[in-house]
Structure formats: C-alpha cells, structure tokens
Design a protein around this motif. Structure first.
Motif, PDB file in Angstrom:
ATOM      1  N   HIS A 669       0.846  -1.204   0.000  1.00 15.63           N
ATOM      2  CA  HIS A 669       0.000   0.000   0.000  1.00 15.63           C
ATOM      3  C   HIS A 669       0.878   1.251   0.000  1.00 15.63           C
ATOM      4  CE1 HIS A 669      -3.248   2.736   1.363  1.00 15.63           C
ATOM      5  NE2 HIS A 669      -4.039   1.846   0.803  1.00 15.63           N
ATOM      6  N   ILE A 670       1.811   1.331  -0.952  1.00 14.43           N
ATOM      7  CA  ILE A 670       2.726   2.468  -0.992  1.00 14.43           C
ATOM      8  C   ILE A 670       2.015   3.669  -1.607  1.00 14.43           C
ATOM      9  CG2 ILE A 670       4.905   3.341  -1.889  1.00 14.43           C
ATOM     10  CD1 ILE A 670       5.067   1.119   0.303  1.00 14.43           C
ATOM     11  N   SER A 671       1.930   4.739  -0.832  1.00  7.92           N
ATOM     12  CA  SER A 671       1.152   5.913  -1.239  1.00  7.92           C
ATOM     13  C   SER A 671       2.019   7.046  -1.790  1.00  7.92           C
ATOM     14  CB  SER A 671       0.348   6.440  -0.051  1.00  7.92           C
ATOM     15  OG  SER A 671       1.211   6.790   1.020  1.00  7.92           O
ATOM     16  N   THR A 672       3.268   7.141  -1.333  1.00  7.70           N
ATOM     17  CA  THR A 672       4.133   8.261  -1.727  1.00  7.70           C
ATOM     18  C   THR A 672       5.590   7.799  -1.764  1.00  7.70           C
ATOM     19  OG1 THR A 672       2.628   9.792  -0.595  1.00  7.70           O
ATOM     20  CG2 THR A 672       4.776  10.655  -1.230  1.00  7.70           C
ATOM     21  N   ILE A 673       6.300   8.234  -2.783  1.00  6.64           N
ATOM     22  CA  ILE A 673       7.749   8.020  -2.884  1.00  6.64           C
ATOM     23  C   ILE A 673       8.367   9.370  -3.248  1.00  6.64           C
ATOM     24  CG2 ILE A 673       9.616   6.874  -4.151  1.00  6.64           C
ATOM     25  CD1 ILE A 673       7.632   4.599  -4.741  1.00  6.64           C
ATOM     26  N   GLY A 674       9.434   9.769  -2.555  1.00  3.09           N
ATOM     27  CA  GLY A 674       9.984  11.067  -2.906  1.00  3.09           C
ATOM     28  C   GLY A 674      11.216  11.465  -2.128  1.00  3.09           C
ATOM     29  N   PHE A 675      11.529  12.758  -2.263  1.00  4.49           N
ATOM     30  CA  PHE A 675      12.776  13.294  -1.740  1.00  4.49           C
ATOM     31  C   PHE A 675      12.508  14.528  -0.887  1.00  4.49           C
ATOM     32  CE2 PHE A 675      13.513  11.255  -5.773  1.00  4.49           C
ATOM     33  CZ  PHE A 675      14.642  10.462  -5.556  1.00  4.49           C
ATOM     34  N   TRP A 676      13.128  14.564   0.280  1.00  6.59           N
ATOM     35  CA  TRP A 676      13.171  15.777   1.104  1.00  6.59           C
ATOM     36  C   TRP A 676      14.586  16.347   0.993  1.00  6.59           C
ATOM     37  CZ3 TRP A 676      16.661  17.113   4.757  1.00  6.59           C
ATOM     38  CH2 TRP A 676      16.395  18.291   5.490  1.00  6.59           C
ATOM     39  N   SER A 677      14.668  17.677   0.902  1.00  7.92           N
ATOM     40  CA  SER A 677      16.006  18.292   0.946  1.00  7.92           C
ATOM     41  C   SER A 677      15.912  19.664   1.590  1.00  7.92           C
ATOM     42  CB  SER A 677      16.620  18.393  -0.453  1.00  7.92           C
ATOM     43  OG  SER A 677      16.275  19.613  -1.091  1.00  7.92           O
ATOM     44  N   ASN A 678      17.093  20.210   1.939  1.00  8.01           N
ATOM     45  CA  ASN A 678      17.113  21.545   2.520  1.00  8.01           C
ATOM     46  C   ASN A 678      16.826  22.620   1.485  1.00  8.01           C
ATOM     47  OD1 ASN A 678      19.536  20.878   1.312  1.00  8.01           O
ATOM     48  ND2 ASN A 678      20.792  22.123   2.683  1.00  8.01           N
ATOM     49  N   GLY A 679      16.856  22.231   0.179  1.00  8.22           N
ATOM     50  CA  GLY A 679      16.350  23.111  -0.863  1.00  8.22           C
ATOM     51  C   GLY A 679      17.384  23.952  -1.580  1.00  8.22           C
ATOM     52  N   GLY A 680      17.018  24.346  -2.809  1.00  3.43           N
ATOM     53  CA  GLY A 680      17.814  25.285  -3.573  1.00  3.43           C
ATOM     54  C   GLY A 680      19.067  24.720  -4.210  1.00  3.43           C
ATOM     55  N   LYS A 681      19.245  23.392  -4.181  1.00  2.53           N
ATOM     56  CA  LYS A 681      20.460  22.783  -4.723  1.00  2.53           C
ATOM     57  C   LYS A 681      20.073  21.596  -5.591  1.00  2.53           C
ATOM     58  CE  LYS A 681      22.916  24.228  -0.557  1.00  2.53           C
ATOM     59  NZ  LYS A 681      23.612  23.816   0.681  1.00  2.53           N
ATOM     60  N   ASP A 682      20.857  21.371  -6.647  1.00  7.19           N
ATOM     61  CA  ASP A 682      20.521  20.344  -7.631  1.00  7.19           C
ATOM     62  C   ASP A 682      20.677  18.928  -7.074  1.00  7.19           C
ATOM     63  OD1 ASP A 682      19.934  22.253  -9.473  1.00  7.19           O
ATOM     64  OD2 ASP A 682      21.769  22.021 -10.662  1.00  7.19           O
ATOM     65  N   ILE A 683      19.659  18.110  -7.367  1.00  3.57           N
ATOM     66  CA  ILE A 683      19.689  16.673  -7.094  1.00  3.57           C
ATOM     67  C   ILE A 683      19.440  15.995  -8.437  1.00  3.57           C
ATOM     68  CG2 ILE A 683      18.604  14.769  -5.839  1.00  3.57           C
ATOM     69  CD1 ILE A 683      17.522  16.989  -3.887  1.00  3.57           C
ATOM     70  N   VAL A 684      20.382  15.212  -8.914  1.00  5.77           N
ATOM     71  CA  VAL A 684      20.258  14.578 -10.228  1.00  5.77           C
ATOM     72  C   VAL A 684      20.097  13.067 -10.025  1.00  5.77           C
ATOM     73  CG1 VAL A 684      21.300  14.207 -12.487  1.00  5.77           C
ATOM     74  CG2 VAL A 684      21.626  16.390 -11.284  1.00  5.77           C
ATOM     75  N   ILE A 685      18.961  12.546 -10.507  1.00  6.14           N
ATOM     76  CA  ILE A 685      18.608  11.145 -10.265  1.00  6.14           C
ATOM     77  C   ILE A 685      19.016  10.304 -11.473  1.00  6.14           C
ATOM     78  CG2 ILE A 685      16.737   9.564  -9.668  1.00  6.14           C
ATOM     79  CD1 ILE A 685      15.139  12.094  -8.794  1.00  6.14           C
ATOM     80  N   LYS A 686      19.909   9.360 -11.245  1.00  7.84           N
ATOM     81  CA  LYS A 686      20.283   8.444 -12.326  1.00  7.84           C
ATOM     82  C   LYS A 686      19.240   7.341 -12.511  1.00  7.84           C
ATOM     83  CE  LYS A 686      25.276   8.322 -13.117  1.00  7.84           C
ATOM     84  NZ  LYS A 686      26.487   7.457 -13.055  1.00  7.84           N
ATOM     85  N   ASP A 687      18.799   6.759 -11.400  1.00  5.69           N
ATOM     86  CA  ASP A 687      17.901   5.614 -11.516  1.00  5.69           C
ATOM     87  C   ASP A 687      17.239   5.335 -10.172  1.00  5.69           C
ATOM     88  OD1 ASP A 687      16.574   3.526 -12.697  1.00  5.69           O
ATOM     89  OD2 ASP A 687      18.269   2.132 -12.684  1.00  5.69           O
ATOM     90  N   ILE A 688      16.067   4.683 -10.234  1.00  2.97           N
ATOM     91  CA  ILE A 688      15.416   4.101  -9.063  1.00  2.97           C
ATOM     92  C   ILE A 688      15.017   2.692  -9.476  1.00  2.97           C
ATOM     93  CG2 ILE A 688      13.450   4.188  -7.486  1.00  2.97           C
ATOM     94  CD1 ILE A 688      13.407   7.198  -7.798  1.00  2.97           C
ATOM     95  N   TYR A 689      15.448   1.697  -8.728  1.00  2.00           N
ATOM     96  CA  TYR A 689      15.115   0.321  -9.111  1.00  2.00           C
ATOM     97  C   TYR A 689      14.750  -0.507  -7.882  1.00  2.00           C
ATOM     98  CZ  TYR A 689      19.988  -0.727  -7.772  1.00  2.00           C
ATOM     99  OH  TYR A 689      21.171  -0.852  -7.086  1.00  2.00           O
ATOM    100  N   TRP A 690      14.121  -1.664  -8.174  1.00  2.00           N
ATOM    101  CA  TRP A 690      13.514  -2.496  -7.131  1.00  2.00           C
ATOM    102  C   TRP A 690      14.087  -3.904  -7.188  1.00  2.00           C
ATOM    103  CZ3 TRP A 690      10.086   1.033  -5.087  1.00  2.00           C
ATOM    104  CH2 TRP A 690       9.745   2.098  -5.929  1.00  2.00           C
ATOM    105  N   LYS A 691      14.287  -4.505  -6.046  1.00  2.00           N
ATOM    106  CA  LYS A 691      14.741  -5.898  -5.988  1.00  2.00           C
ATOM    107  C   LYS A 691      13.925  -6.654  -4.946  1.00  2.00           C
ATOM    108  CE  LYS A 691      19.570  -5.539  -7.444  1.00  2.00           C
ATOM    109  NZ  LYS A 691      20.976  -5.790  -7.055  1.00  2.00           N
TER     110      LYS A 691
END
Length: 691
Positions: A669-691
């Motif tokens: 029952h996963i409702s939300t997936i995401g990122f918290w940060s202090n803000g204003g700075k780049d976060i570059v996502i290469k991949d999200i994967y499941w095992k």
C-alpha cells in the motif's frame, strides 16, 4: 437517504388535511419527573446504564434527560415466529441448525406520495387501503421472480406525527403523538408485518425517524426513539418474534460528545455512539430478548471502526450499514447528496481499501446488513447511487460490491429500488443496452446490465440456490482486462468474473484456475499475477467449464519520470529530461499515488544520485510512505559516494520493516515516494530500481 425523507415528510404533511388525533406534543417535562421513579425498573437488563449527559440542555436549547426505562410487561410470549429462527452467533447470522445464513431483500414504505398515491382515498391516512396495497405489491414482487428473504419496512413518521399543518422538517420528535402511534401500529404496521411473515419474509423495521444532523444522549429525539422501541418491543405480536428485526435509527451523521464537541469519527464520538445505541438496545431488551437488533454507524451509516474499541454489549445484534457509489472509496459518476463524496477511477483497489476499513471491521465482530444500496447511470435519474455495474477487479460499483460482500460471508443486503417497479419485473425483457440513458426510461433502468436491478435479480436467484453462478455461463474474464492481451508492470490482484447470456455478472470467490505458461516471466500466486522479469507469456483461466487465454507482457516496474511533482511541499523545480530536481526550502518532491502501489513482491528500493552532477552540499533524504505523510515513513539520507562515484540510497521495504514511528510498513500500500532536501540545490537522479 436522510435529506430525501425529511424533504418528503415536510411536503407531505404540509399538504395533508387537518386531522387532530390523540394528544398534543409529548410532555417531556413529565418524562423528566418520571425518570427518578422508573430508574430502578430495568433490573432484568444485565447491562450498565448509559451515563447521564453532561449538558443540561441539548444543542437545540431544549432540556436533556435520559429516557426512562420501560416497565416489564407480563404475559408476553417468551419466543414466537413462523419462520426458522435467525440469530447471532459471534460474527455470524445462523439458522436453527447453526448454518451460516445471509439475507437478501427489498424495501417498502406506505407513504402515499412514495407509492404513486396508490391507495389515497382523499385524506391520505387510509389504513385499510394501505395494508391492502402493501400485500398486493409484495405478492406481485414475489410472483415476478424476486427471491427475497426479508423486507426493510420504513414506518415513516408521516403516519404518527400530529396531523396539523405545521413544518415537521425540523425537530420532528416534538410532534410525536403516542396515542396516534399506537393506533397506526395496530391498524397498519402490525398488519403489514403479518403479511410479510405469512409470505415467508422477515421484517427489518426502521422506526421512521431519520437522525437529526447531531445525535445527543438524552435529547428529545433520543427520548422519542426510545419510546417508539418501548412500545414496539412490548407489543404482543412483535415482542420476542424472531421473524421481526429492529434497525435502531436511520442514518446517524454526527454525535454530540461528552466534552461538547460535535464529530462523526473522533474517539469521543465513537464512545458517544456506542452509549446512545446501547441505551436503545437496553430499552428493547426489557421486553424482547429474541428479536435481532441492527445497530447503525455514523456518517450516514458508514463508520463502524469505533465499535472495535467501544463494543456493543448484547447477545443478538449486528450492524446496519448503507452503501452507495462514492462511499468507501467506490466508483461514482456523481456524488450522493448526503455524503458529498464521489469520484470515478479508483475501481476495485480503492473500494476494497475503504470497505475493509469500515464494513470489513464490522463484519469481523458481528453480522452486517446493508439496508440501503443501489446504482445506475445518472442519466436514468432513478437511483440514489450513480455508477455502473462494471467488473469485479476493474472499474464500476456493482460487481465490486458483490465481490466484497461475498468475501465477508456474513453481509446481507437489499436493493433500494422502488417496490412498485420491482412488482412489474419481467426478466424476459433483459438485457436492455442503453448507450445514453434517459430520465423516465423504466425499461432501461430495470433491465440494463449496468444498473442494479437486473444484477440483483440474478444474484438473489443464485443465493437462494446456494450457487455462485448459473450452471450455464456464456463468458469468463479477468476483471478490468479488456481484450485478450495486457501489460503487467506491478503485482496485480485479479478476479475471475462469469457472465450469463443476459450479461448478469457473477464474480467468483473460488472454483477457478489461473496458470502461467512461463513462471519465470509471470508468476501466479493465488489470485496475484507477479512480473518476475521482462518478457511475454500467456495466462490461462479456467472456470465454469470454460477456458480463456491472455497474452501478458511483463515489464520491470518503473516510475513515470514525467509525473514527478516538485511541489508536494514548498515550490521546487523538475526537469524530466535531465532528471534534475531542486526542492523548495525544506521541501518535498516525488510521486503521490491515488491508487497505492503494491510493491510487496520486492524487498528493497534503491535510488542512485549522480555523484558528479548532484550538489555535494545538499542534504537529501529518500522517503517512502504507506499512508498519509503524517503516518510515519521509511527513509534514508545521502551518505558517501559508492565505488562508482555516485550516491546510493537503499530502503528496505519488505514485510516487517519498521517505520520511524515504530509501526510496520505495508509494502502492498505504498502511497508516496519522494525526496526531502534543505532546498535550492541540484539533485540529479540516475535511476530508481527495485529488488
């Protein structure tokens, strides 16, 4: 149907002629004086009395006083009834042999304007004609093939309020006339009950009053309803008659709590609701130990979870619920007027969640009866609920409703269609397919497979025969799968539906087989299809002597990068092409799912952040939630770079994983997936994967 009945009541009584009969407005001051004299008369009831209300006046400004308990009447039958005795044993309704039973029925009222003025001789209060009409109409319903076990009888207050030209739509309890009620009971209500019982039908009695917007212990409505049950439960024909069951009140909405707050589902409201209903039960049990009692919940008979903490104390009770499209997360084309809730698109998953949280909880404690339920396309304008039958496991209300009810095994229900229409039923006309349903099209409403009547007609027949579906089935299919091929990106719970030649749908609880030609690509686990690796295979379904094969393309689960929301909390930015995320100050960004993801086939989820392009000074956490964002989460912070020079954030999501609040994560029952940060700075996502 709270607002409908109140509006109809006001209209009918304002139009009715003056016919004063019996006493004037009930004398509540006299009842208050009698309370002290009668407070010890309940020695035969083995329950603690409900506590005295905390306030001296109710929310209308009228005096509060708990209703006096009735006297025990001598000479009443200890037990009576013509039909097999249905009674409670734990969570089950059982017959005399202990066999689990469920009931299916219709409803009926004797109010003239709700029956086409079929028996109105001019003054609107002709008992003899009303009784005759009731018997003739019910006999016609049965003769047209409806396999009924019971009738929900709505004894509308139209009959027993003072018959003056006054507005009864507010605080109708003030106009209750006890002498008139006894007259109507003996000349109309009891004869109608006898008719039903003679036809082999049990009666579920709804006392007439619909709940005011707020119920309060000891207010005028409480005292009036208690008085009605005092009278009925001590009537020689009704007392201890196992053919007659009591539904305590229609559609409570909110409770006035002991602390003065008004709520539907708070802890204080749940406690107040149990105390209110327990008091009414205690009144009945003074003289009637055998009658089955059905207890409603708040929020127009939708909320039952509170009874787990504050249980009803009785030996022969169940819960009375209502269920319309849009309620419990079900699909609705248009919201009902009472609840104001309704959307389309959640299908089975959303309905299953809401149903399980309320009616599933209720059915785990005691039998349940759903005394109002219907659906049809809004174009017919003929049903309270606006939706379609759809398919169990897919979109729509009706088929999913049946599947969920049957899964519980102890939920009875009736269809809320006008009894005058059921009395004209001719199943040979079905099916009637309407591309654009129109108002006034009775044939469409009655025989359209996407409306409630044709479906319930077929279901009732199968329930009576003790079968899931007819011997002859024309088609089987997986619910929500259209055509013979589909793509599988995530674990999917599938339901096998059988159809007869009239397009009546029968969702199967058992008696089917589902097999995969290549379990390495798609694994079958019960009714779950699980993608194991990318590829194509076939799924074969066997049921009811038929076989159907589907081509299934399995894909590894991936998030939709274009759907990432950078503004869940604070304003951020997102470039899906470069996968560059910047949150607002202490912001949150990611994916929120209207239909929660089932990721229970996986044990971990890993996010790779580009070590060269992600700002090294950014504080970032990877979060996953199984409910609202305040209900706890599993999270991991950005640490040092791995051997490839990237940041690797891995979360464990297998069953048993603890959230930060100590509760277990529900990976299904996963409702939300995401990122918290202090803000204003780049976060570059290469991949999200499941095992």
């Amino acid at each position: 149907m709270k607002r409908f009945f109140m509006a109809a009541l006001a209209m009918g009584l304002l139009l009715s002629s003056c016919n004063k009969n019996g006493d004037d407005v009930i004398d509540y001051q006299k009842h208050e004086q009698e309370q002290e004299q009668n407070q010890n008369q309940n020695s035969s009831v083995d329950y603690e009395p409900a506590p005295q209300p905390q306030n001296k006046k109710d929310h209308y400004g009228n005096p509060l006083q708990m209703p006096a308990m009735p006297k025990k009447v001598d000479g009443l039958p200890a037990k009576q009834g013509k039909l097999p005795n249905y009674h409670q044993e734990g969570k089950w309704l059982v017959d005399e042999s202990g066999r689990h039973v469920v009931m299916h029925g219709c409803y009926q009222t004797q109010v003239p304007w709700m029956t086409g003025n079929a028996y109105d001789s001019g003054d609107g209060y002709n008992y003899k004609n009303a009784v005759a009409w009731s018997g003739e109409n019910l006999q016609a319903v049965l003769s047209h093939g409806w396999e009924l076990d019971y009738v929900r009888l709505h004894f509308d207050t139209y009959w027993f309020l003072n018959r003056d030209n006054v507005d009864h739509s507010k605080e109708g309890y003030k106009y209750f006339n006890e002498n008139l009620f006894n007259e109507v009971l003996n000349n109309l209500f009891v004869p109608v009950m006898k008719q039903c019982n003679d036809m082999g039908l049990r009666c579920v009695i709804q006392c007439g009053y619909v709940a005011e917007e707020v119920l309060e212990l000891g207010d005028g409505l409480h005292r009036t309803i208690a008085k009605i049950w005092d009278i009925m439960s001590s009537h020689p024909y009704i007392a201890n008659n196992t053919d007659i069951m009591f539904e305590l009140i229609n559609e409570p909405v909110s409770m006035m709590c002991a602390d003065g707050s008004v709520s539907s589902q708070s802890d204080a409201a749940e406690k107040a609701l149990t105390e209110y209903m327990q008091n009414l039960i205690n009144h009945i049990r003074v003289n009637s130990q055998q009658n089955m009692i059905w207890v409603p919940g708040t929020t127009w008979q939708q909320h039952y979870a509170g009874f787990k903490k504050y249980p009803i104390q009785d030996h022969n009770y169940g819960f009375a619920a209502h269920c319309y499209p849009g309620w419990y997360g079900s699909d609705a084309i248009e919201a009902t007027s009472e609840y104001g809730q309704g959307s389309y698109g959640g299908g089975y998953e959303s309905f299953n969640t809401g149903f399980s949280n309320e009616l599933g909880v209720a059915s785990s404690m005691a039998p349940v009866i759903i005394t109002e339920m219907d659906w049809a396309h809004k174009g017919y304008d003929h049903s309270w609920g606006k939706s379609i039958t759809g398919e169990a496991g897919g979109e729509g209300f009706g088929a999913n409703f049946k599947y969920l009810v049957d899964r519980c095994g102890n939920v009875s229900f009736n269809v809320f269609t006008w009894p005058t229409l059921l009395a004209t039923y001719d199943v040979s006309k079905a099916p009637v397919i309407r591309e654009k349903p129109q108002k006034g099209d009775d044939n469409g409403f009655l025989y359209d497979p996407e409306a409630c009547n044709l479906q319930c007609y077929g279901w009732y027949s199968m329930y009576r025969q003790g079968k899931q579906c007819p011997d002859k089935v024309s088609e089987i299919k997986l619910g929500g799968v259209y055509g013979d091929a589909f793509t599988l990106e995530n674990k999917r719970f599938v339901i096998v539906n059988a159809f007869d030649d009239k397009r009546i749908i029968y969702p199967l609880q058992n008696g089917f087989e589902i097999a995969s030609a290549n379990p390495n690509i798609v694994k079958v686990d019960g009714q779950n299809l699980i993608p194991m690796e990318s590829g194509t295979t076939t799924i074969t379904v066997k049921a009811c002597g038929l076989t159907r094969t589907y081509k299934v393309t399995a894909k590894e689960f991936e998030l939709d990068w274009t759907a990432l929301d950078p503004n869940i909390w604070q304003q951020g930015s997102w470039n899906p092409d470069t996968r560059t995320l910047t949150t607002g100050t202490y912001g949150f960004a990611g994916w929120k799912f209207n239909n929660p993801l089932d990721l229970s086939q996986y044990s971990t989820v890993t996010c790779i952040l580009d070590g060269d392009k992600t700002d090294p000074s950014v504080n970032v956490e990877f979060h996953i939630y199984d409910g609202a964002q305040g209900d706890g989460l599993v999270k991991v912070s950005k640490g040092s770079k791995n051997v490839d020079g990237d940041y690797e954030l891995t979360l464990t999501i297998s069953k048993g994983t603890k959230k930060d609040n100590g509760q277990e994560l529900d990976p299904s029952h996963i409702s939300t997936i995401g990122f918290w940060s202090n803000g204003g700075k780049d976060i570059v996502i290469k991949d999200i994967y499941w095992k």
